[in-house]
Design a protein around this motif. Sequence first.
Motif, short mmCIF file in Angstrom:
data_model
loop_
_atom_site.label_atom_id
_atom_site.label_comp_id
_atom_site.label_asym_id
_atom_site.label_seq_id
_atom_site.Cartn_x
_atom_site.Cartn_y
_atom_site.Cartn_z
N PHE A 27 5.16 -3.76 -1.98
CA PHE A 27 4.23 -2.75 -2.48
C PHE A 27 3.10 -2.49 -1.49
CE2 PHE A 27 0.28 -1.69 -4.67
CZ PHE A 27 0.66 -0.53 -5.31
N TRP A 28 2.43 -3.55 -1.02
CA TRP A 28 1.27 -3.37 -0.17
C TRP A 28 1.64 -2.90 1.24
CZ3 TRP A 28 -2.90 -2.29 -2.44
CH2 TRP A 28 -3.21 -2.87 -3.66
N MET A 29 2.78 -3.32 1.76
CA MET A 29 3.20 -2.82 3.08
C MET A 29 3.55 -1.34 3.00
SD MET A 29 2.66 -5.17 5.18
CE MET A 29 3.44 -4.54 6.64
N PHE A 30 4.18 -0.93 1.91
CA PHE A 30 4.47 0.49 1.74
C PHE A 30 3.17 1.28 1.58
CE2 PHE A 30 5.35 4.22 -0.90
CZ PHE A 30 6.20 4.89 -0.04
N THR A 31 2.21 0.74 0.85
CA THR A 31 0.93 1.41 0.67
C THR A 31 0.21 1.55 2.01
OG1 THR A 31 0.77 0.57 -1.59
CG2 THR A 31 -1.27 1.33 -0.56
N VAL A 84 5.16 6.26 -6.80
CA VAL A 84 5.21 6.01 -8.24
C VAL A 84 6.31 5.00 -8.56
CG1 VAL A 84 5.74 7.06 -10.47
CG2 VAL A 84 4.16 8.19 -8.92
N MET A 85 7.45 5.14 -7.90
CA MET A 85 8.57 4.24 -8.17
C MET A 85 8.28 2.81 -7.76
SD MET A 85 11.86 6.53 -7.36
CE MET A 85 12.18 7.97 -8.32
N VAL A 86 7.68 2.62 -6.58
CA VAL A 86 7.36 1.26 -6.16
C VAL A 86 6.25 0.69 -7.04
CG1 VAL A 86 5.65 1.71 -4.35
CG2 VAL A 86 7.16 -0.25 -4.15
N SER A 87 5.36 1.52 -7.54
CA SER A 87 4.32 1.06 -8.46
C SER A 87 4.93 0.58 -9.78
CB SER A 87 3.31 2.17 -8.74
OG SER A 87 2.66 2.55 -7.57
N ILE A 88 5.89 1.30 -10.28
CA ILE A 88 6.55 0.91 -11.52
C ILE A 88 7.33 -0.38 -11.32
CG2 ILE A 88 8.41 1.56 -13.12
CD1 ILE A 88 7.29 4.43 -12.95
N ARG A 89 8.03 -0.49 -10.21
CA ARG A 89 8.77 -1.74 -9.95
C ARG A 89 7.80 -2.91 -9.74
NH1 ARG A 89 11.91 1.70 -6.67
NH2 ARG A 89 10.96 0.79 -4.83
N PHE A 111 1.64 1.64 4.98
CA PHE A 111 2.41 2.64 5.73
C PHE A 111 2.06 4.05 5.26
CE2 PHE A 111 6.40 5.18 5.76
CZ PHE A 111 6.47 5.40 7.13
N GLU A 112 1.97 4.23 3.94
CA GLU A 112 1.65 5.54 3.37
C GLU A 112 0.26 6.01 3.81
OE1 GLU A 112 1.53 7.53 -1.08
OE2 GLU A 112 1.58 5.36 -0.87
N VAL A 113 -0.73 5.14 3.75
CA VAL A 113 -2.09 5.50 4.15
C VAL A 113 -2.14 5.83 5.64
CG1 VAL A 113 -4.43 4.57 4.44
CG2 VAL A 113 -3.23 4.27 2.27
N ALA A 114 -1.44 5.04 6.46
CA ALA A 114 -1.43 5.29 7.91
C ALA A 114 -0.82 6.65 8.23
CB ALA A 114 -0.68 4.18 8.63
N LEU A 126 11.49 -0.06 2.54
CA LEU A 126 12.39 -0.30 1.42
C LEU A 126 12.16 0.66 0.25
CD1 LEU A 126 14.71 -2.01 0.38
CD2 LEU A 126 13.03 -3.66 -0.45
N PRO A 127 10.93 0.98 -0.13
CA PRO A 127 10.75 1.94 -1.22
C PRO A 127 11.33 3.32 -0.90
CG PRO A 127 8.76 0.69 -0.94
CD PRO A 127 9.66 0.33 0.21
#
Length: 123
Positions: free
Chosen positions: A20-24, A63-68, A26-29, A3-4
């Motif tokens: 937020f955490w699922m995107f994080t 950054v955008m998902v962090s701000i949201r 995914f990003e780390v993986a 979604l982000p």
Amino acid sequence: MFLPLKRIGDFRGRSRRREFWMFTLFEVAVICATGFVDRSLGEARGEGIIGSLVILAFMVPSVMVSIRRLHDTDRSGWWIWVSLVPVLGSLALLALFCMEGTGGTNRYGEDPKDADTSDDVFA
């Protein structure tokens, strides 16, 4: 999880902890996987061109998902700058990301928990 990436360029609204955490995760993986690819292509430390490009590609959505996510806790997106304070700033931001969002509507929009009736993590 994705979604982000769909909401790129959107600083408005709120993001749930799960988003937020699922995107994080995914990003780390993806960054770890590109590190393995870079190593297999001969990069000594795994910091090759592919990993660098992937990190750059994830910067804006991250950054955008962090701000949201901060908006969900009824805080301004400017709180992201707290992370520039060595160690303590990052720990404070981590604590804010772990906090439950405000219930109901706040100044940044409606509660994403109320709007999200599906349990689809890969939305």
